[in-house]
Design an enzyme around this catalytic site. Structure first.
Site, mmCIF file in Angstrom:
data_model
loop_
_atom_site.group_PDB
_atom_site.id
_atom_site.type_symbol
_atom_site.label_atom_id
_atom_site.label_comp_id
_atom_site.label_asym_id
_atom_site.label_seq_id
_atom_site.Cartn_x
_atom_site.Cartn_y
_atom_site.Cartn_z
ATOM 1 N N GLU A 31 0.864 -1.199 0.000
ATOM 2 C CA GLU A 31 0.000 0.000 0.000
ATOM 3 C C GLU A 31 0.894 1.241 0.000
ATOM 4 O O GLU A 31 1.740 1.391 0.865
ATOM 5 C CB GLU A 31 -0.921 -0.029 1.227
ATOM 6 N N VAL A 38 -9.224 4.947 0.059
ATOM 7 C CA VAL A 38 -10.065 6.142 -0.074
ATOM 8 C C VAL A 38 -11.199 6.093 0.961
ATOM 9 O O VAL A 38 -11.486 7.075 1.636
ATOM 10 C CB VAL A 38 -10.634 6.257 -1.506
ATOM 11 N N LYS A 48 -18.846 10.669 6.573
ATOM 12 C CA LYS A 48 -19.900 10.364 7.556
ATOM 13 C C LYS A 48 -19.637 11.068 8.874
ATOM 14 O O LYS A 48 -20.568 11.452 9.578
ATOM 15 C CB LYS A 48 -20.010 8.853 7.777
ATOM 16 N N ILE A 184 -21.076 12.109 -4.277
ATOM 17 C CA ILE A 184 -20.134 12.931 -3.509
ATOM 18 C C ILE A 184 -20.637 14.372 -3.455
ATOM 19 O O ILE A 184 -20.670 14.997 -2.393
ATOM 20 C CB ILE A 184 -18.712 12.866 -4.116
ATOM 21 N N GLY A 266 -17.374 12.035 -10.888
ATOM 22 C CA GLY A 266 -17.141 10.613 -11.107
ATOM 23 C C GLY A 266 -15.717 10.226 -10.775
ATOM 24 O O GLY A 266 -14.891 11.083 -10.459
ATOM 25 N N HIS A 439 -41.964 -3.273 15.735
ATOM 26 C CA HIS A 439 -42.841 -2.105 15.778
ATOM 27 C C HIS A 439 -42.577 -1.344 17.066
ATOM 28 O O HIS A 439 -42.422 -1.974 18.106
ATOM 29 C CB HIS A 439 -44.303 -2.551 15.729
HETATM 30 P P1 NAI Z 1 -21.195 10.284 -9.658
HETATM 31 O O1 NAI Z 1 -21.011 9.465 -10.859
HETATM 32 O O2 NAI Z 1 -22.060 9.811 -8.545
HETATM 33 O O3 NAI Z 1 -21.805 11.717 -10.093
HETATM 34 C C1 NAI Z 1 -21.153 12.575 -11.011
HETATM 35 C C2 NAI Z 1 -22.163 13.559 -11.568
HETATM 36 O O4 NAI Z 1 -21.452 14.573 -12.263
HETATM 37 C C3 NAI Z 1 -23.121 12.946 -12.547
HETATM 38 O O5 NAI Z 1 -24.430 13.231 -12.148
HETATM 39 C C4 NAI Z 1 -22.758 13.621 -13.884
HETATM 40 O O6 NAI Z 1 -23.861 13.804 -14.714
HETATM 41 C C5 NAI Z 1 -22.181 14.942 -13.426
HETATM 42 N N1 NAI Z 1 -21.242 15.598 -14.371
HETATM 43 C C6 NAI Z 1 -20.258 15.002 -15.097
HETATM 44 N N2 NAI Z 1 -19.572 15.939 -15.806
HETATM 45 C C7 NAI Z 1 -20.127 17.156 -15.525
HETATM 46 C C8 NAI Z 1 -19.856 18.500 -15.925
HETATM 47 N N3 NAI Z 1 -18.865 18.797 -16.753
HETATM 48 N N4 NAI Z 1 -20.640 19.493 -15.440
HETATM 49 C C9 NAI Z 1 -21.651 19.191 -14.573
HETATM 50 N N5 NAI Z 1 -21.939 17.937 -14.157
HETATM 51 C C10 NAI Z 1 -21.187 16.933 -14.611
HETATM 52 O O7 NAI Z 1 -19.723 10.635 -9.143
HETATM 53 P P2 NAI Z 1 -19.179 11.164 -7.747
HETATM 54 O O8 NAI Z 1 -20.223 11.901 -7.002
HETATM 55 O O9 NAI Z 1 -17.920 11.876 -8.080
HETATM 56 O O10 NAI Z 1 -18.874 9.837 -6.939
HETATM 57 C C11 NAI Z 1 -17.893 8.933 -7.419
HETATM 58 C C12 NAI Z 1 -18.090 7.539 -6.916
HETATM 59 O O11 NAI Z 1 -17.897 7.452 -5.524
HETATM 60 C C13 NAI Z 1 -19.459 7.008 -7.223
HETATM 61 O O12 NAI Z 1 -19.283 5.962 -8.140
HETATM 62 C C14 NAI Z 1 -19.988 6.493 -5.940
HETATM 63 O O13 NAI Z 1 -20.383 5.168 -6.104
HETATM 64 C C15 NAI Z 1 -18.835 6.586 -4.962
HETATM 65 N N6 NAI Z 1 -19.320 7.159 -3.714
HETATM 66 C C16 NAI Z 1 -20.223 6.479 -2.970
HETATM 67 C C17 NAI Z 1 -20.737 7.017 -1.817
HETATM 68 C C18 NAI Z 1 -21.758 6.255 -1.059
HETATM 69 O O14 NAI Z 1 -21.936 5.080 -1.295
HETATM 70 N N7 NAI Z 1 -22.487 6.879 -0.147
HETATM 71 C C19 NAI Z 1 -20.337 8.327 -1.334
HETATM 72 C C20 NAI Z 1 -19.420 8.979 -2.219
HETATM 73 C C21 NAI Z 1 -18.937 8.390 -3.344
#
Ligand code: NAI
Length: 453
Positions: A31, A38, A48, A184, A266, A439
């Protein structure tokens, strides 16, 4: 010589390494940064921790409607970040001691796969080379940084941040612009809105929360707007300046002033510069190609977690790592990707598993869909003044199997695992009807919904 070398010590890697060592395999984890990856250091857990402080603050601010008068509630953001650091440190230490107890060796260096010999796979880490009979690649993912003019410079100057830097920010920005209304973006918008920032989310799509069921996404949107978060939907960021963000919407370009920017559009699998080409591991659009057994294209080499670009969730990573270990030990274990729950830790929480109202239509699945208000739950009403949460049930018409459950409201994150079991075990509505739920709880609305569909 090791039985297994695990490249990457995040949720996929550390959990797999512990399982492998328990089953008698001599295991090494390489690592480059901190154990926990992350998730523990700059993702799930620190987020959280922040969100929990925001929740307490929100409760304090809104306590009067529950008959509790509170004066002088204030947020000390620096103290919240300090606590986050203590939480992370404690958990990272915990992972290290679990691995030590299991007999896993850990090397803190960046590892590069050098090649394959008759003995196995050789990985260079620092000045040393290590050989393992089997290799498990768990190198995770990094925030995607699109080629938006000015963004690189803004990231360098600290004006723009990814999930990594924003969690260490020690001030509350006056105006935070969030690029991307996905998981995020929404979680961080929730925190900074609660602690007093003006927050604007710029999202390319015409809705927030990506592939979340659209009815749930709309309720979440309404809740956020009520709290004062600004959304610019169907808007694409075109440039980032020294203290501004420009976007295009409806054919027009506009510019917003900002004093901090979060880039959350993303994540990309970490497959560059780790020597995959030296052993011929196949990648597709930057992700390692794996099957449901977590095998890669090279015999003896497995991959788990975000690096395969499939589900990008820590809990999927745990399971994939275990599946890989079980299979390398001669088993035949597989990941069921159709029953993995997903949670967005916003307030209200969103949790889902399986098919959505949209996905059944897209796939041509004949299904019945029923949405039930959480106001059917006495506990929900008691604890949520003005709450508009729902449970949405998706059942296939032919067999009446539960194929999707979606929730927005309190405790959704803790409730969804039960629904995931229903989907995974392909339970029929009539079977769930015979189960007794406690309940008064919020989860009992899932049972109510079984009688309404
Ligand atoms: P995401 O894929 O959830 O969302 C990215 C958003 O950005 C999409 O809605 C997309 O349409 C938008 N976007 C892309 N390019 C853009 C632009 N140029 N202008 C405006 N909008 C644009 O990605 P995010 O939030 O970065 O999360 C990444 C990963 O982390 C996800 O795959 C998620 O599974 C994971 N994650 C999971 C969490 C959880 O389970 N609670 C918490 C945080 C992250």
């Amino acid at each position: 010589m090791y039985d297994l070398i695990v490249l990457g010590g995040g949720p996929a890697g550390y959990n797999a390494a512990e399982r492998a060592a328990h089953s008698g395999m001599k295991t090494l984890v390489i690592e480059q940064r901190a154990l926990g990856g992350v998730c523990l250091n700059e993702g799930c857990i620190p987020t959280k921790t922040l969100l929990y402080s925001a929740k307490i603050y929100d409760y304090a601010k809104n306590s009067e409607q529950y008959g509790v008068k509170f004066t002088g509630a204030a947020i000390d953001h620096a103290a919240v970040v300090d606590r986050k650091e203590r939480v992370v440190k404690m958990l990272v230490t915990g992972v290290a001691s679990r691995l030590k107890k299991a007999g896993v060796e850990v090397v803190t260096e960046r590892g590069t796969i050098l090649g394959r010999s008759k003995d196995g796979f050789t990985v260079k880490a620092g000045a040393k080379e290590y050989t393992g009979k089997k290799l498990l690649i768990c190198t995770g993912s990094s925030a995607a940084v699109p080629p938006i003019p000015g963004l690189r410079e803004a990231l360098e100057s600290g004006f723009a941040m990814t999930n990594r830097e924003i969690l260490d920010l020690r001030r509350i920005p006056e105006h935070l612009v969030v690029i991307g209304g996905g998981v995020i973006g929404l979680e961080m918008a929730s925190y900074f809105n609660s602690v007093g920032s003006k927050v604007t989310v710029i999202e390319m799509l015409d809705h927030i929360a990506g592939a979340t069921d659209s009815e749930i996404s709309k309720i979440l949107y309404k809740n956020y707007v009520k709290k004062g978060v600004n959304f610019l939907l169907s808007a694409k960021v075109t440039a980032v300046g020294a203290n501004s963000v420009s976007y295009e919407a409806g054919g027009k370009t506009e510019t917003l002033g900002a004093d901090a920017v979060l880039v959350s559009i993303g994540r990309r699998p970490n497959t560059e510069g780790i020597g995959l080409e030296n052993i011929g591991v196949l990648t597709e659009r930057g992700a390692i190609v794996t099957d449901e057994y977590c095998r890669t294209s090279v015999s003896g080499v497995w991959a788990a977690g975000d690096v395969n670009g499939k589900s990008m969730l820590a809990h999927t990573a745990y399971r994939e790592g275990e599946v890989a270990v079980n299979n390398m030990r001669g088993g035949r274990d597989r990941v069921n990707y159709s029953s993995i729950p997903a949670v967005i830790y916003t307030n209200p929480e969103v949790a889902s598993v399986g098919e959505t109202g949209e996905s059944v239509k897209a796939k041509g699945i004949d299904a019945k869909v029923e949405s039930v208000t959480l106001k059917y739950s006495g506990r929900y009403v008691a604890e949520n003044e003005g709450g508009d949460g729902i449970v949405k049930l998706i059942v296939d018409t032919d067999h009446r199997r539960v194929i999707g459950v979606h929730m927005i409201g309190s405790y959704a994150s803790e409730i969804i695992y039960g629904a995931a079991m229903m989907v995974d075990r392909e339970m029929r509505v009539e079977q769930v009807q015979k189960l007794v739920f406690p309940h008064p709880t919020v989860c009992e609305v899932i049972r109510d919904a079984m009688f309404m569909i």
